[in-house]
Enzyme design. Structure first.
Site, short mmCIF file in Angstrom:
data_model
loop_
_atom_site.label_atom_id
_atom_site.label_comp_id
_atom_site.label_asym_id
_atom_site.label_seq_id
_atom_site.Cartn_x
_atom_site.Cartn_y
_atom_site.Cartn_z
N ASN A 143 17.91 41.86 8.12
CA ASN A 143 16.81 42.14 7.20
C ASN A 143 17.04 41.40 5.89
OD1 ASN A 143 14.93 43.83 8.57
ND2 ASN A 143 16.33 45.56 8.39
N HIS A 150 16.88 36.29 2.36
CA HIS A 150 17.39 34.95 2.05
C HIS A 150 17.78 34.22 3.34
CE1 HIS A 150 17.47 35.95 -2.20
NE2 HIS A 150 18.15 37.04 -1.92
N ASP A 157 27.18 36.28 11.78
CA ASP A 157 28.07 36.83 10.77
C ASP A 157 28.73 35.65 10.07
OD1 ASP A 157 29.07 38.99 9.36
OD2 ASP A 157 30.91 39.08 10.52
N TYR A 217 27.65 34.03 -2.51
CA TYR A 217 28.69 33.24 -3.19
C TYR A 217 28.21 31.84 -3.58
CZ TYR A 217 32.00 36.83 -1.57
OH TYR A 217 32.66 38.01 -1.33
N ASP A 218 26.95 31.56 -3.42
CA ASP A 218 26.43 30.22 -3.71
C ASP A 218 26.78 29.71 -5.10
OD1 ASP A 218 25.41 30.09 -1.18
OD2 ASP A 218 23.30 30.17 -1.76
N LYS A 262 20.66 22.19 0.25
CA LYS A 262 21.68 23.08 0.79
C LYS A 262 21.74 22.99 2.31
CE LYS A 262 23.13 27.91 1.11
NZ LYS A 262 22.83 29.32 0.80
#
EC number: 3.6.1.66
Length: 202
Positions: A10, A13, A70, A152-153, A174
Protein backbone atom coordinates in the site's frame (compact mmCIF):
# COMPACT_ATOMS: atom_id res chain seq x y z
CA UNK A 1 -5.55 -6.20 -23.24
CA UNK A 2 -3.63 -5.08 -20.16
CA UNK A 3 -2.34 -7.73 -17.81
CA UNK A 4 -3.63 -7.27 -14.26
CA UNK A 5 -1.17 -7.62 -11.41
CA UNK A 6 -1.64 -7.38 -7.66
CA UNK A 7 1.31 -5.58 -6.08
CA UNK A 8 1.32 -6.60 -2.41
CA UNK A 9 1.88 -3.13 -0.98
CA UNK A 10 0.00 0.00 0.00
CA UNK A 11 3.10 2.19 -0.24
CA UNK A 12 2.09 4.91 -2.74
CA UNK A 13 5.72 5.76 -3.54
CA UNK A 14 6.54 2.18 -4.56
CA UNK A 15 3.34 1.89 -6.60
CA UNK A 16 4.13 5.16 -8.40
CA UNK A 17 7.68 3.99 -9.21
CA UNK A 18 6.45 0.71 -10.67
CA UNK A 19 3.68 2.36 -12.68
CA UNK A 20 6.13 4.87 -14.09
CA UNK A 21 8.53 2.12 -15.10
CA UNK A 22 6.01 -0.26 -16.71
CA UNK A 23 3.77 2.44 -18.14
CA UNK A 24 0.31 1.48 -19.36
CA UNK A 25 1.15 -2.15 -20.15
CA UNK A 26 -0.22 -3.39 -16.83
CA UNK A 27 -3.06 -2.59 -14.45
CA UNK A 28 -1.93 -2.67 -10.82
CA UNK A 29 -4.11 -3.45 -7.83
CA UNK A 30 -2.84 -2.53 -4.37
CA UNK A 31 -3.61 -4.45 -1.17
CA UNK A 32 -6.30 -1.93 -0.30
CA UNK A 33 -7.97 -2.42 -3.68
CA UNK A 34 -8.37 -6.16 -3.10
CA UNK A 35 -9.67 -5.64 0.44
CA UNK A 36 -6.49 -6.63 2.24
CA UNK A 37 -6.27 -4.12 5.07
CA UNK A 38 -4.56 -6.19 7.78
CA UNK A 39 -0.88 -5.82 8.59
CA UNK A 40 1.05 -8.59 6.86
CA UNK A 41 3.77 -10.04 9.13
CA UNK A 42 7.34 -9.60 7.91
CA UNK A 43 9.02 -11.97 10.35
CA UNK A 44 11.59 -13.65 8.09
CA UNK A 45 15.29 -12.98 8.58
CA UNK A 46 15.97 -12.44 4.87
CA UNK A 47 14.58 -10.17 2.16
CA UNK A 48 13.64 -13.26 0.15
CA UNK A 49 11.71 -14.67 3.10
CA UNK A 50 9.75 -11.48 3.73
CA UNK A 51 8.86 -11.07 0.04
CA UNK A 52 7.63 -14.66 0.02
CA UNK A 53 5.57 -14.17 3.20
CA UNK A 54 3.74 -11.17 1.76
CA UNK A 55 3.05 -12.79 -1.60
CA UNK A 56 1.82 -16.00 0.04
CA UNK A 57 -0.47 -14.03 2.34
CA UNK A 58 -2.22 -12.49 -0.67
CA UNK A 59 -2.35 -15.69 -2.70
CA UNK A 60 -3.54 -17.93 0.13
CA UNK A 61 -5.92 -15.40 1.68
CA UNK A 62 -7.35 -13.66 -1.39
CA UNK A 63 -6.66 -15.99 -4.30
CA UNK A 64 -4.83 -13.53 -6.53
CA UNK A 65 -1.68 -14.16 -8.50
CA UNK A 66 0.57 -11.39 -7.24
CA UNK A 67 4.04 -10.10 -6.58
CA UNK A 68 5.62 -8.65 -3.49
CA UNK A 69 8.95 -7.06 -2.78
CA UNK A 70 11.21 -6.48 0.17
CA UNK A 71 14.05 -3.99 0.08
CA UNK A 72 17.03 -3.63 2.36
CA UNK A 73 19.77 -1.05 2.72
CA UNK A 74 23.02 -2.86 3.51
CA UNK A 75 25.85 -0.71 4.89
CA UNK A 76 29.26 -2.37 4.82
CA UNK A 77 30.66 -0.66 7.93
CA UNK A 78 27.59 -1.72 9.94
CA UNK A 79 27.83 -5.40 9.06
CA UNK A 80 25.21 -5.00 6.31
CA UNK A 81 22.69 -3.42 8.70
CA UNK A 82 19.97 -2.27 8.66
CA UNK A 83 19.18 -5.05 6.14
CA UNK A 84 15.81 -6.67 6.83
CA UNK A 85 15.21 -4.02 9.51
CA UNK A 86 15.52 -1.19 6.97
CA UNK A 87 11.93 0.08 7.23
CA UNK A 88 11.86 0.09 11.05
CA UNK A 89 15.53 0.70 11.81
CA UNK A 90 14.77 3.42 14.36
CA UNK A 91 11.53 1.90 15.66
CA UNK A 92 8.18 0.31 14.74
CA UNK A 93 6.67 3.61 13.59
CA UNK A 94 8.78 3.36 10.38
CA UNK A 95 9.76 7.02 10.38
CA UNK A 96 12.03 7.83 7.42
CA UNK A 97 13.42 10.88 9.23
CA UNK A 98 14.25 8.86 12.36
CA UNK A 99 15.76 6.05 10.29
CA UNK A 100 18.03 8.47 8.43
CA UNK A 101 19.07 10.20 11.63
CA UNK A 102 19.96 6.89 13.28
CA UNK A 103 21.94 5.76 10.24
CA UNK A 104 23.93 8.99 10.07
CA UNK A 105 24.60 8.80 13.80
CA UNK A 106 25.87 5.23 13.50
CA UNK A 107 28.25 6.31 10.72
CA UNK A 108 29.33 9.60 12.30
CA UNK A 109 32.95 8.49 12.87
CA UNK A 110 33.22 6.11 9.90
CA UNK A 111 35.16 6.84 6.74
CA UNK A 112 33.87 3.72 4.99
CA UNK A 113 30.35 4.70 3.93
CA UNK A 114 29.84 2.15 1.13
CA UNK A 115 26.36 0.70 0.96
CA UNK A 116 23.96 -0.99 -1.39
CA UNK A 117 20.24 -1.20 -1.83
CA UNK A 118 18.93 -4.68 -2.59
CA UNK A 119 15.38 -5.54 -3.69
CA UNK A 120 13.96 -9.04 -3.92
CA UNK A 121 10.64 -9.62 -5.69
CA UNK A 122 8.58 -12.75 -5.20
CA UNK A 123 6.12 -13.47 -8.01
CA UNK A 124 3.37 -16.05 -7.60
CA UNK A 125 1.70 -16.79 -10.91
CA UNK A 126 0.22 -19.91 -12.49
CA UNK A 127 1.00 -21.95 -9.40
CA UNK A 128 4.72 -21.14 -9.63
CA UNK A 129 7.03 -19.01 -7.52
CA UNK A 130 9.80 -16.90 -9.02
CA UNK A 131 12.34 -14.60 -7.34
CA UNK A 132 13.99 -11.58 -8.97
CA UNK A 133 16.73 -9.44 -7.45
CA UNK A 134 18.01 -5.96 -8.20
CA UNK A 135 20.92 -4.10 -6.61
CA UNK A 136 22.32 -0.59 -6.57
CA UNK A 137 25.78 0.12 -5.14
CA UNK A 138 26.32 3.47 -3.47
CA UNK A 139 27.52 5.36 -0.44
CA UNK A 140 25.87 7.10 2.49
CA UNK A 141 26.12 10.90 2.49
CA UNK A 142 27.17 12.76 5.63
CA UNK A 143 23.84 14.63 5.73
CA UNK A 144 20.46 14.42 3.97
CA UNK A 145 20.53 15.99 0.49
CA UNK A 146 17.48 16.72 -1.66
CA UNK A 147 13.75 16.84 -1.08
CA UNK A 148 12.28 14.26 -3.46
CA UNK A 149 12.00 10.50 -3.15
CA UNK A 150 11.23 8.63 0.06
CA UNK A 151 12.84 6.50 2.74
CA UNK A 152 16.63 6.67 2.64
CA UNK A 153 16.75 8.51 -0.69
CA UNK A 154 18.15 11.75 0.86
CA UNK A 155 21.23 9.95 2.22
CA UNK A 156 21.91 7.40 -0.54
CA UNK A 157 24.23 8.40 -3.39
CA UNK A 158 24.50 5.80 -6.20
CA UNK A 159 28.05 5.16 -7.37
CA UNK A 160 26.93 5.07 -11.01
CA UNK A 161 25.48 8.56 -10.83
CA UNK A 162 26.94 12.04 -10.87
CA UNK A 163 27.25 12.55 -7.13
CA UNK A 164 23.62 13.41 -6.43
CA UNK A 165 21.49 11.52 -3.93
CA UNK A 166 18.34 9.69 -5.01
CA UNK A 167 16.37 12.54 -3.42
CA UNK A 168 17.99 15.04 -5.78
CA UNK A 169 17.01 13.11 -8.89
CA UNK A 170 13.86 13.14 -10.95
CA UNK A 171 11.84 9.94 -10.96
CA UNK A 172 13.12 9.03 -14.41
CA UNK A 173 16.73 9.62 -13.37
CA UNK A 174 16.32 7.44 -10.30
CA UNK A 175 14.88 4.60 -12.40
CA UNK A 176 18.18 4.41 -14.31
CA UNK A 177 19.95 3.18 -11.15
CA UNK A 178 17.15 1.96 -8.89
CA UNK A 179 17.46 -1.47 -7.28
CA UNK A 180 13.69 -1.84 -7.45
CA UNK A 181 13.60 -0.88 -11.12
CA UNK A 182 16.24 -3.48 -11.91
CA UNK A 183 14.31 -6.21 -10.12
CA UNK A 184 11.11 -5.10 -11.83
CA UNK A 185 12.80 -5.23 -15.23
CA UNK A 186 13.62 -8.90 -14.61
CA UNK A 187 10.03 -9.56 -13.53
CA UNK A 188 8.65 -7.84 -16.62
CA UNK A 189 11.02 -9.78 -18.87
CA UNK A 190 9.77 -13.03 -17.35
CA UNK A 191 6.12 -11.99 -17.77
CA UNK A 192 6.69 -11.13 -21.43
CA UNK A 193 8.29 -14.51 -22.08
CA UNK A 194 5.55 -16.29 -20.16
CA UNK A 195 2.81 -14.46 -22.04
CA UNK A 196 4.50 -15.30 -25.33
CA UNK A 197 4.68 -18.95 -24.37
CA UNK A 198 1.04 -18.98 -23.28
CA UNK A 199 -0.23 -17.14 -26.37
CA UNK A 200 2.21 -17.96 -29.19
CA UNK A 201 1.74 -16.20 -32.48
CA UNK A 202 0.49 -18.30 -35.35
Amino acid sequence: MKQQLVFATNNPHKIAEVKRQLGDRYTFLSLQEIGCTEEIPETADTLEGNARLKARHVKDGYGYDCFSEDTGLEVLALGHAPGVDTAHYAGPERSATANNQKLLSQLADRKDRLARFRTVICLLVGGEEHLFEGQCEGRIATAPIGHDGFGYDPVFVPLEGDGRSFAQMTQDEKLRFSHRARAMAKLEDYLKKRQGATHPTA
